[in-house]
Every structure is written in structure tokens, then in C-alpha cells.
Design a protein around this motif. Structure first.
Motif, PDB file in Angstrom:
ATOM      1  N   ASP A  80       0.829  -1.205   0.000  1.00  0.00           N
ATOM      2  CA  ASP A  80       0.000   0.000   0.000  1.00  0.00           C
ATOM      3  C   ASP A  80       0.865   1.258   0.000  1.00  0.00           C
ATOM      4  N   ALA A  81       1.976   1.220   0.757  1.00  0.00           N
ATOM      5  CA  ALA A  81       2.834   2.397   0.857  1.00  0.00           C
ATOM      6  C   ALA A  81       3.438   2.767  -0.491  1.00  0.00           C
ATOM      7  N   VAL A  82       3.732   1.778  -1.310  1.00  0.00           N
ATOM      8  CA  VAL A  82       4.278   2.036  -2.649  1.00  0.00           C
ATOM      9  C   VAL A  82       3.278   2.814  -3.486  1.00  0.00           C
ATOM     10  N   TYR A  83       2.029   2.353  -3.500  1.00  0.00           N
ATOM     11  CA  TYR A  83       1.014   3.023  -4.318  1.00  0.00           C
ATOM     12  C   TYR A  83       0.647   4.388  -3.742  1.00  0.00           C
ATOM     13  N   ASP A  84       0.680   4.522  -2.419  1.00  0.00           N
ATOM     14  CA  ASP A  84       0.437   5.835  -1.818  1.00  0.00           C
ATOM     15  C   ASP A  84       1.501   6.836  -2.278  1.00  0.00           C
ATOM     16  N   ALA A  85       2.757   6.401  -2.309  1.00  0.00           N
ATOM     17  CA  ALA A  85       3.834   7.299  -2.737  1.00  0.00           C
ATOM     18  C   ALA A  85       3.694   7.668  -4.211  1.00  0.00           C
ATOM     19  N   LEU A  86       3.291   6.706  -5.036  1.00  0.00           N
ATOM     20  CA  LEU A  86       3.088   6.987  -6.455  1.00  0.00           C
ATOM     21  C   LEU A  86       1.902   7.927  -6.667  1.00  0.00           C
ATOM     22  N   ASP A  87       0.819   7.701  -5.924  1.00  0.00           N
ATOM     23  CA  ASP A  87      -0.340   8.592  -6.018  1.00  0.00           C
ATOM     24  C   ASP A  87       0.045  10.020  -5.640  1.00  0.00           C
ATOM     25  N   GLU A  88       0.885  10.156  -4.616  1.00  0.00           N
ATOM     26  CA  GLU A  88       1.335  11.478  -4.195  1.00  0.00           C
ATOM     27  C   GLU A  88       2.116  12.165  -5.310  1.00  0.00           C
ATOM     28  N   MET A  89       2.944  11.414  -6.015  1.00  0.00           N
ATOM     29  CA  MET A  89       3.728  11.987  -7.111  1.00  0.00           C
ATOM     30  C   MET A  89       2.833  12.450  -8.250  1.00  0.00           C
ATOM     31  N   VAL A  90       1.737  11.735  -8.480  1.00  0.00           N
ATOM     32  CA  VAL A  90       0.769  12.181  -9.484  1.00  0.00           C
ATOM     33  C   VAL A  90       0.111  13.486  -9.035  1.00  0.00           C
ATOM     34  N   SER A  91      -0.315  13.529  -7.785  1.00  0.00           N
ATOM     35  CA  SER A  91      -1.032  14.714  -7.292  1.00  0.00           C
ATOM     36  C   SER A  91      -0.135  15.940  -7.273  1.00  0.00           C
ATOM     37  N   GLU A  92       1.171  15.731  -7.134  1.00  0.00           N
ATOM     38  CA  GLU A  92       2.109  16.852  -7.112  1.00  0.00           C
ATOM     39  C   GLU A  92       2.533  17.294  -8.513  1.00  0.00           C
ATOM     40  N   GLY A  93       2.124  16.544  -9.532  1.00  0.00           N
ATOM     41  CA  GLY A  93       2.505  16.904 -10.891  1.00  0.00           C
ATOM     42  C   GLY A  93       3.887  16.428 -11.292  1.00  0.00           C
ATOM     43  N   ARG A  94       4.482  15.541 -10.515  1.00  0.00           N
ATOM     44  CA  ARG A  94       5.774  14.972 -10.886  1.00  0.00           C
ATOM     45  C   ARG A  94       5.617  13.983 -12.049  1.00  0.00           C
ATOM     46  N   ILE A  95       4.533  13.233 -12.020  1.00  0.00           N
ATOM     47  CA  ILE A  95       4.237  12.253 -13.067  1.00  0.00           C
ATOM     48  C   ILE A  95       2.758  12.365 -13.431  1.00  0.00           C
ATOM     49  N   LYS A  96       2.449  12.051 -14.683  1.00  0.00           N
ATOM     50  CA  LYS A  96       1.047  12.054 -15.093  1.00  0.00           C
ATOM     51  C   LYS A  96       0.358  10.743 -14.746  1.00  0.00           C
ATOM     52  N   ALA A  97       1.117   9.660 -14.794  1.00  0.00           N
ATOM     53  CA  ALA A  97       0.535   8.343 -14.544  1.00  0.00           C
ATOM     54  C   ALA A  97       1.647   7.378 -14.190  1.00  0.00           C
ATOM     55  N   TYR A  98       1.261   6.229 -13.619  1.00  0.00           N
ATOM     56  CA  TYR A  98       2.254   5.208 -13.312  1.00  0.00           C
ATOM     57  C   TYR A  98       1.747   3.832 -13.707  1.00  0.00           C
ATOM     58  N   GLY A  99       2.708   2.956 -13.950  1.00  0.00           N
ATOM     59  CA  GLY A  99       2.416   1.575 -14.295  1.00  0.00           C
ATOM     60  C   GLY A  99       3.488   0.674 -13.718  1.00  0.00           C
ATOM     61  N   VAL A 100       3.503  -0.550 -14.172  1.00  0.00           N
ATOM     62  CA  VAL A 100       4.484  -1.517 -13.682  1.00  0.00           C
ATOM     63  C   VAL A 100       5.069  -2.281 -14.860  1.00  0.00           C
ATOM     64  N   SER A 101       6.320  -2.681 -14.689  1.00  0.00           N
ATOM     65  CA  SER A 101       6.929  -3.653 -15.573  1.00  0.00           C
ATOM     66  C   SER A 101       7.140  -4.905 -14.735  1.00  0.00           C
ATOM     67  N   VAL A 102       6.787  -6.055 -15.266  1.00  0.00           N
ATOM     68  CA  VAL A 102       6.758  -7.274 -14.459  1.00  0.00           C
ATOM     69  C   VAL A 102       7.524  -8.396 -15.140  1.00  0.00           C
ATOM     70  N   GLU A 103       7.897  -9.376 -14.330  1.00  0.00           N
ATOM     71  CA  GLU A 103       8.477 -10.607 -14.858  1.00  0.00           C
ATOM     72  C   GLU A 103       7.433 -11.715 -14.974  1.00  0.00           C
ATOM     73  N   THR A 104       6.473 -11.744 -14.033  1.00  0.00           N
ATOM     74  CA  THR A 104       5.573 -12.890 -13.960  1.00  0.00           C
ATOM     75  C   THR A 104       4.112 -12.484 -14.134  1.00  0.00           C
ATOM     76  N   VAL A 105       3.322 -13.472 -14.507  1.00  0.00           N
ATOM     77  CA  VAL A 105       1.873 -13.290 -14.628  1.00  0.00           C
ATOM     78  C   VAL A 105       1.268 -12.903 -13.287  1.00  0.00           C
ATOM     79  N   SER A 106       1.690 -13.543 -12.217  1.00  0.00           N
ATOM     80  CA  SER A 106       1.103 -13.247 -10.913  1.00  0.00           C
ATOM     81  C   SER A 106       1.380 -11.808 -10.496  1.00  0.00           C
ATOM     82  N   GLU A 107       2.566 -11.287 -10.800  1.00  0.00           N
ATOM     83  CA  GLU A 107       2.862  -9.886 -10.489  1.00  0.00           C
ATOM     84  C   GLU A 107       1.951  -8.954 -11.272  1.00  0.00           C
TER      85      GLU A 107
END
Length: 325
Positions: free
Chosen positions: A129-156
Motif C-alpha cells: 500500500d505504501a508504494v502506491y500511496d507514494a506513487l499517487d502522491e507523485m501524481v497529485s504533485e505533478g511529478r508524473i502524469k501516470a504510473y504503471g508496472v513492468s513485471v516478470e511474472t503473470v502473478s505480479e
């Protein structure tokens, strides 16, 4: 060039993009002028989606893409963060995110990054949860427009897609890696998230240019990472042993229609998969970049060709990779 909308991103992207890993010289030396020529050739052919990362050439790829963007104008740049530190969940924290973000913004010469992807972090990171909270904060501050993930596995991928603000999932998908078709692509489509298909030519295997006698430079990951010495082995030749990959390529050659290259066939196969937003082949020169984009204008593959890819995978590749990623 066909464009496809990513709902969670709120925009369309070209169905063939450009992967910029090789511009960091992690695949062998690439001259700056050649790198810029690749970027401009791709844009000339209709590419609007450019994918890089802060570790490609220790920032070299980002800086080159930033120069190109300044010359070209409005193109969409996705970058990635997280591989500059030891790969333990404890390093994926707010302070590091902001430091990495500042560096990428400087490299790319922008105040706000279009899309930032977590770069194949340890699996527990996708559930934090803390990871997504930090990313959401960066969006709200205008540092990034959006975020995603790069993964190795289907489960991730499936774990990340459950988060409502994850705009995209970047995953290995090619004729030698079919597992994402089963659950990840349908889940992304239902969620409105984008699918960015990476390693589409299996580190060049699916270009059809390599043989048993081909050698790769010492600084090329196809030499130094064949057994996962530096990072996940699935990133190199899609985790398929080189000799098996060559055998699969020989099977696939017989499926390629006239006037197409094997590489274009392999890219078209990805484009034809429901749920794919963009595929990001790399290129070492302008001619390769132009040839790759031509796959977007090809007709869909025949049912017979699609079946042939599946049969090749099931018989030669599935036992080696399907359960691993």
C-alpha cells in the motif's frame, strides 16, 4: 499507424512503439547520431510511444530520448525506475522514488513525466500500500502524469492490475512467451489498463538473423546474461535456451507470408492479440526502426499461422518457460 486507446492513461498510443534499451549501449556500442536517427525514423513512421528507463546506460538512453523530444515536440515517453539499488523491497520507498524521479526529469528535460513504471521490482513491492500511496502522491504533485508496472511474472501483473490507478503493465510477450494471453491480457482489458509488450523479438532471436555460430559482444546481455547472471534470465532470449530458440525459429519461418520478414511476422502476431496496446521492439539503426513499424500496416495473420505459432510453442517452448514466469 494504428493507434489504440489506454483508458486508464486517457490517451491513445501507436500500436508499434520503440523500446530504447539498446540506446543506452547495454547491447553493445551505439553512436549518439545513430541513436537519434533511430528515434527520428520511428517518429517519421508514426511511432508516438517511446519506452526507456533510468538504468539504460546509466541514464544515457533517457538523455538521448530527452534530446530527441526537445527536437521533435510532443511524443509520449514512458520511463522506469527502481533498478538503481539493491533489489530488496525495503528500497522501494517514497524518498527513493522522489530521488529517482528527480533524476529522470532532469535526464528527459521535463517537469512532469508522462508515465513512470516500477522496473521489475521484487514481488512483494506489487502488494505494498505504501508504494502506491507514494506513487499517487507523485501524481497529485505533478511529478508524473501516470504510473504503471513492468513485471516478470503473470502473478505480479495480476496483483498490480487490482490497483485502480495502475495505468499499464509491461510484460514479455512474443511467439516464445504465450502465458500472458491466458489471464493477463483479459484482466488488463477488463480494467482498462494498457498492455506494453516488451522483448517482442526475444532479444533478436525472432529476427531470424542468428545461427549457432553467432557471437555477441562481451558488453551485450545476450552474452553476459544467458543464465541470469546479471538480471532475470527471462529478459534474455525470453529465457529459452539459445539452441531451442533457434529450432523454434526454423519452425516459424515456414509460417511467414511472402514479402514479410520473420521479425515483421513476430510483431504482427503480437499486434493481433486482443488487449495489446503497443509493442516496443528496439532498433540499432534507422532502417530497422522503419522496418519494424511496417508490421502495423500488415494484414492480420491467418488462422493457420496463429495455430502454427501455438503448436511451435506447445511442442518446443512450453515445457521450458510456461511455469517459470
Amino acid at each position: 499507424m494504428e493507434n489504440r486507446k489506454i483508458t486508464r492513461l486517457g490517451r491513445e498510443v501507436s500500436v508499434v512503439g520503440l523500446g530504447c534499451w539498446q540506446l543506452g549501449a547495454d547491447w553493445g556500442a551505439v553512436d549518439e547520431n545513430d541513436a537519434l536517427a533511430v528515434l527520428h525514423a520511428a517518429a517519421d513512421a508514426g511511432v508516438t510511444f517511446f519506452d526507456t528507463a533510468d538504468v539504460y546506460g546509466d541514464g544515457r538512453s533517457e538523455r538521448l530520448v530527452g534530446r530527441f523530444r526537445a527536437e521533435r515536440g510532443d511524443v509520449f515517453v514512458a520511463t522506469k525506475m527502481g533498478r538503481r539499488v539493491e533489489q530488496v523491497p525495503e528500497n522501494y520507498v517514497r524518498a527513493n522514488f522522489r530521488e529517482w524521479n528527480d533524476r529522470s526529469r532532469r535526464n528527459l528535460g521535463v517537469e512532469t513525466l508522462d508515465l513512470v513504471q516500477l522496473h521489475c521490482p521484487p514481488s512483494p513491492v506489487y502488494s505494498s500500500d505504501a508504494v502506491y500511496d507514494a506513487l499517487d502522491e507523485m501524481v497529485s504533485e505533478g511529478r508524473i502524469k501516470a504510473y504503471g508496472v513492468s513485471v516478470e511474472t503473470v502473478s505480479e501483473a495480476l496483483t498490480a492490475l487490482a490497483r485502480p490507478q495502475v495505468a499499464s503493465v509491461q510484460i514479455i510477450l512474443n511467439c516464445l512467451r504465450l502465458k500472458p494471453l491466458e489471464r493477463v491480457l483479459p484482466a488488463a482489458a477488463e480494467a482498462g489498463a494498457g498492455i506494453i509488450a516488451r522483448v517482442p523479438l526475444a532479444s533478436g532471436l525472432l529476427s531470424g538473423r542468428y545461427t549457432a555460430s553467432t557471437t555477441f559482444a562481451a558488453d551485450d546481455h545476450r552474452n553476459f546474461n544467458r543464465h541470469g547472471e546479471a538480471f532475470d534470465v527471462g529478459e534474455t532470449f525470453s529465457g529459452v535456451p539459445y539452441d531451442v530458440g533457434l529450432a523454434a525459429v526454423e519452425r516459424l519461418r515456414g509460417l511467414v507470408p511472402e514479402a514479410q520478414t520473420l521479425a515483421q511476422f513476430a510483431l504482427r502476431w503480437i499486434i493481433d492479440q486482443p488487449g495489446v496496446s503497443t509493442v516496443i521492439p528496439g532498433a540499432r539503426n534507422a532502417e530497422q526502426a522503419t522496418a519494424n513499424t511496417a508490421a502495423a500496416a500488415l494484414p492480420p495473420l491467418s488462422p493457420e499461422a496463429l495455430a502454427g505459432v501455438r503448436e511451435t510453442y506447445d511442442e518446443l517452448i512450453r515445457p521450458l518457460v510456461h511455469d517459470r514466469w
